[in-house]
Motif scaffolding. Structure first.
Motif, PDB file in Angstrom:
ATOM      1  N   LEU A  16       0.830  -1.203   0.000  1.00 39.81           N
ATOM      2  CA  LEU A  16       0.000   0.000   0.000  1.00 39.81           C
ATOM      3  C   LEU A  16       0.864   1.252   0.000  1.00 39.81           C
ATOM      4  CD1 LEU A  16      -2.806   1.327   0.243  1.00 39.81           C
ATOM      5  CD2 LEU A  16      -2.599   1.118   2.717  1.00 39.81           C
ATOM      6  N   VAL A  17       1.903   1.257   0.835  1.00 40.87           N
ATOM      7  CA  VAL A  17       2.787   2.425   0.885  1.00 40.87           C
ATOM      8  C   VAL A  17       3.517   2.599  -0.448  1.00 40.87           C
ATOM      9  CG1 VAL A  17       4.845   3.390   1.972  1.00 40.87           C
ATOM     10  CG2 VAL A  17       3.082   2.360   3.368  1.00 40.87           C
ATOM     11  N   ILE A  18       3.991   1.509  -1.027  1.00 39.88           N
ATOM     12  CA  ILE A  18       4.677   1.597  -2.313  1.00 39.88           C
ATOM     13  C   ILE A  18       3.751   2.194  -3.362  1.00 39.88           C
ATOM     14  CG2 ILE A  18       5.676   0.270  -4.210  1.00 39.88           C
ATOM     15  CD1 ILE A  18       6.645  -1.775  -2.119  1.00 39.88           C
ATOM     16  N   GLN A  19       2.528   1.693  -3.412  1.00 39.62           N
ATOM     17  CA  GLN A  19       1.587   2.158  -4.434  1.00 39.62           C
ATOM     18  C   GLN A  19       1.304   3.638  -4.289  1.00 39.62           C
ATOM     19  OE1 GLN A  19      -1.572  -0.604  -5.020  1.00 39.62           O
ATOM     20  NE2 GLN A  19      -2.814   0.794  -6.218  1.00 39.62           N
ATOM     21  N   ARG A  20       1.190   4.109  -3.052  1.00 39.69           N
ATOM     22  CA  ARG A  20       0.925   5.534  -2.816  1.00 39.69           C
ATOM     23  C   ARG A  20       2.168   6.393  -3.068  1.00 39.69           C
ATOM     24  NH1 ARG A  20      -4.315   4.850  -3.286  1.00 39.69           N
ATOM     25  NH2 ARG A  20      -5.396   4.172  -1.414  1.00 39.69           N
ATOM     26  N   SER A  21       3.344   5.784  -2.960  1.00 42.31           N
ATOM     27  CA  SER A  21       4.587   6.556  -3.037  1.00 42.31           C
ATOM     28  C   SER A  21       5.202   6.603  -4.425  1.00 42.31           C
ATOM     29  CB  SER A  21       5.618   5.988  -2.057  1.00 42.31           C
ATOM     30  OG  SER A  21       5.121   5.992  -0.741  1.00 42.31           O
ATOM     31  N   LEU A  22       4.784   5.712  -5.318  1.00 43.96           N
ATOM     32  CA  LEU A  22       5.353   5.709  -6.670  1.00 43.96           C
ATOM     33  C   LEU A  22       5.161   7.072  -7.324  1.00 43.96           C
ATOM     34  CD1 LEU A  22       4.261   2.192  -7.970  1.00 43.96           C
ATOM     35  CD2 LEU A  22       6.610   2.981  -7.616  1.00 43.96           C
ATOM     36  N   GLY A  23       6.203   7.564  -7.921  1.00 39.34           N
ATOM     37  CA  GLY A  23       6.136   8.855  -8.600  1.00 39.34           C
ATOM     38  C   GLY A  23       6.397  10.042  -7.712  1.00 39.34           C
ATOM     39  N   THR A  24       6.586   9.807  -6.405  1.00 38.92           N
ATOM     40  CA  THR A  24       6.852  10.914  -5.484  1.00 38.92           C
ATOM     41  C   THR A  24       8.324  11.052  -5.158  1.00 38.92           C
ATOM     42  OG1 THR A  24       6.653   9.586  -3.462  1.00 38.92           O
ATOM     43  CG2 THR A  24       4.606  10.473  -4.401  1.00 38.92           C
ATOM     44  N   GLY A  25       9.142  10.085  -5.617  1.00 36.50           N
ATOM     45  CA  GLY A  25      10.554  10.100  -5.279  1.00 36.50           C
ATOM     46  C   GLY A  25      10.844   9.497  -3.922  1.00 36.50           C
ATOM     47  N   ALA A  26       9.828   8.842  -3.334  1.00 42.81           N
ATOM     48  CA  ALA A  26      10.015   8.265  -1.998  1.00 42.81           C
ATOM     49  C   ALA A  26       9.504   6.828  -1.950  1.00 42.81           C
ATOM     50  CB  ALA A  26       9.291   9.113  -0.960  1.00 42.81           C
ATOM     51  N   ALA A  27       9.789   6.062  -3.001  1.00 36.51           N
ATOM     52  CA  ALA A  27       9.285   4.681  -3.076  1.00 36.51           C
ATOM     53  C   ALA A  27      10.407   3.653  -3.010  1.00 36.51           C
ATOM     54  CB  ALA A  27       8.471   4.488  -4.359  1.00 36.51           C
ATOM     55  N   SER A  28      11.584   4.055  -2.574  1.00 36.18           N
ATOM     56  CA  SER A  28      12.683   3.094  -2.458  1.00 36.18           C
ATOM     57  C   SER A  28      12.499   2.247  -1.207  1.00 36.18           C
ATOM     58  CB  SER A  28      14.019   3.826  -2.374  1.00 36.18           C
ATOM     59  OG  SER A  28      14.135   4.495  -1.134  1.00 36.18           O
ATOM     60  N   CYS A  29      13.275   1.177  -1.111  1.00 39.40           N
ATOM     61  CA  CYS A  29      13.215   0.321   0.077  1.00 39.40           C
ATOM     62  C   CYS A  29      13.582   1.118   1.323  1.00 39.40           C
ATOM     63  CB  CYS A  29      14.154  -0.874  -0.101  1.00 39.40           C
ATOM     64  SG  CYS A  29      14.080  -2.062   1.259  1.00 39.40           S
ATOM     65  N   ILE A  30      14.552   1.997   1.207  1.00 40.85           N
ATOM     66  CA  ILE A  30      14.962   2.817   2.353  1.00 40.85           C
ATOM     67  C   ILE A  30      13.812   3.722   2.800  1.00 40.85           C
ATOM     68  CG2 ILE A  30      16.497   4.686   3.082  1.00 40.85           C
ATOM     69  CD1 ILE A  30      18.638   3.476   1.265  1.00 40.85           C
ATOM     70  N   ASP A  31      13.139   4.368   1.821  1.00 40.93           N
ATOM     71  CA  ASP A  31      12.030   5.272   2.147  1.00 40.93           C
ATOM     72  C   ASP A  31      10.888   4.524   2.825  1.00 40.93           C
ATOM     73  OD1 ASP A  31      13.217   7.585   0.989  1.00 40.93           O
ATOM     74  OD2 ASP A  31      12.607   6.901  -0.995  1.00 40.93           O
ATOM     75  N   VAL A  32      10.512   3.397   2.255  1.00 42.20           N
ATOM     76  CA  VAL A  32       9.381   2.637   2.791  1.00 42.20           C
ATOM     77  C   VAL A  32       9.721   2.052   4.160  1.00 42.20           C
ATOM     78  CG1 VAL A  32       7.855   0.662   2.407  1.00 42.20           C
ATOM     79  CG2 VAL A  32       8.466   2.163   0.489  1.00 42.20           C
ATOM     80  N   ALA A  33      10.932   1.548   4.311  1.00 45.70           N
ATOM     81  CA  ALA A  33      11.351   1.026   5.616  1.00 45.70           C
ATOM     82  C   ALA A  33      11.281   2.123   6.674  1.00 45.70           C
ATOM     83  CB  ALA A  33      12.764   0.460   5.527  1.00 45.70           C
ATOM     84  N   SER A  34      11.659   3.337   6.289  1.00 45.74           N
ATOM     85  CA  SER A  34      11.622   4.464   7.218  1.00 45.74           C
ATOM     86  C   SER A  34      10.197   4.739   7.698  1.00 45.74           C
ATOM     87  CB  SER A  34      12.193   5.716   6.548  1.00 45.74           C
ATOM     88  OG  SER A  34      12.100   6.825   7.396  1.00 45.74           O
ATOM     89  N   ALA A  35       9.216   4.558   6.805  1.00 48.79           N
ATOM     90  CA  ALA A  35       7.822   4.782   7.185  1.00 48.79           C
ATOM     91  C   ALA A  35       7.379   3.817   8.275  1.00 48.79           C
ATOM     92  CB  ALA A  35       6.917   4.642   5.965  1.00 48.79           C
TER      93      ALA A  35
END
Length: 336
Positions: free
Chosen positions: A238-257
């Motif tokens: 869910l987080v990946i899908q919402r984050s695609l195209g925002t520049g914050a969809a990497s594994c590091i970004d999602v793990a941080s969430a």
């Protein structure tokens, strides 16, 4: 102990200074660290906040201290909740969103919509949910109601949805102060503390609201306070899908969430039989068809929205997913 975000004290030191007092001794008396002023993401005791504001108003002989403090705060004190509220489509949706997630700001309070005596009115009722009575709470109530009035005016561009304000307590400041800060008729000794709104104005649209920002903020709120039985892989996708195209969809970004190290995230996903890369690929595939069908989106833009650095990477993925290149897929969709 029920807590509240330290941002609830935004503007406190400046207001105390302006009134000729000193903030630090007051904070110390109620065991609130002075560092709370510079760490708004932290938390402090809600009971201590109540007592602090009451004592401050008394010592500085400022009966409308809570109202004055509300003018120094805005949606920003609510953090991610403020982002979600600001980006709701209508005032009514913003009220529901605030009511649903207010516990993230503080589990000690609630703001809930209730029916008013008149069918064309609605009340947004403020309640303190502490188990133990901690004494008078006039100042924190007026701070909270005053802030809500300011937020409503900001969201609706002062389109006057507010028709009244009610307080359970008796008046403690001048009527001129209440009129100046609240801009609506005020009654005291009511059954509830609440703002009263015109029901018809709940459909007022909030200008420049972003559905994407709202969804990202709500996803964050859900994830940080999610049902622990929901599989991690579902929440990550869910987080990946919402984050695609925002520049914050990497594994590091999602793990941080999720407040996890990337390796820990990957390890937990493997336990559920999947990987971050697989979830991201599935999210991209799910979004790709809709983006490609939109003729107003250049394929280079589609690639960016799916977090690809090059259009050629999109082409390779589409062939793997659909057996066709994006241009062929778009042409086929248009033909139908």
């Amino acid at each position: 102990m029920s807590m509240v975000r330290a941002s609830a004290l935004s503007g406190y030191r400046e207001l105390v200074d302006e009134l000729g007092g000193r903030a630090e001794p007051l904070l110390e008396r109620f065991r609130i660290p002075a560092s709370a002023m510079s760490e708004p993401q932290g938390f402090l005791s809600y009971s201590a906040l109540i007592r602090l504001l009451e004592q401050t108003a008394q010592e500085l002989d400022c009966k409308d201290f809570g109202l004055r403090l509300s003018t120094r705060q805005d949606l920003g004190i609510l953090g991610p909740l403020g982002v979600a509220v600001r980006n709701c489509e209508t005032l009514g949706e913003a009220m529901q969103c605030a009511s649903r997630y207010m516990f993230v700001h503080s589990p000690a309070i609630s703001f809930t919509p209730h029916a008013a005596e008149r069918s064309d009115r609605v009340l947004l009722v403020f309640q303190i949910l502490l188990d133990k009575h901690v004494g008078p709470s006039t100042q924190v109530t007026e701070l909270s109601i005053g802030l809500v009035v300011r937020i409503i005016a900001m969201l609706t561009q002062e389109a006057a949805p507010l028709v009244g304000v009610r307080f359970r307590h008796l008046s403690c400041a001048s009527m001129g102060s209440y009129r100046a800060h609240l801009g609506a008729p005020v009654s005291f000794g009511s059954d509830v503390s609440a703002v009263e709104l015109d029901m018809g104005k709940l459909a007022l649209r909030i200008q420049d609201a972003s559905l994407q920002l709202r969804e990202l903020a709500e996803d964050y709120l859900e994830l940080r306070h999610a049902d622990p039985h929901t599989p991690l892989s579902i929440r990550v996708r869910l987080v990946i899908q919402r984050s695609l195209g925002t520049g914050a969809a990497s594994c590091i970004d999602v793990a941080s969430a999720f407040a996890l190290h990337p390796r820990t995230l990957q390890r937990q996903l493997r336990r559920e039989g999947t990987t971050f890369e697989k979830l991201k690929d599935e999210a991209r595939s799910e979004l790709a068809r809709g983006y490609i069908a939109n003729r107003d989106l250049p394929l280079s833009r589609v690639a960016a929205l799916l977090d690809y650095s090059e259009q050629s990477a999109l082409t390779r993925s589409c062939r793997r997913w659909f057996g066709q290149a994006p241009r062929q897929l778009r042409a086929g969709q248009l033909a139908h």
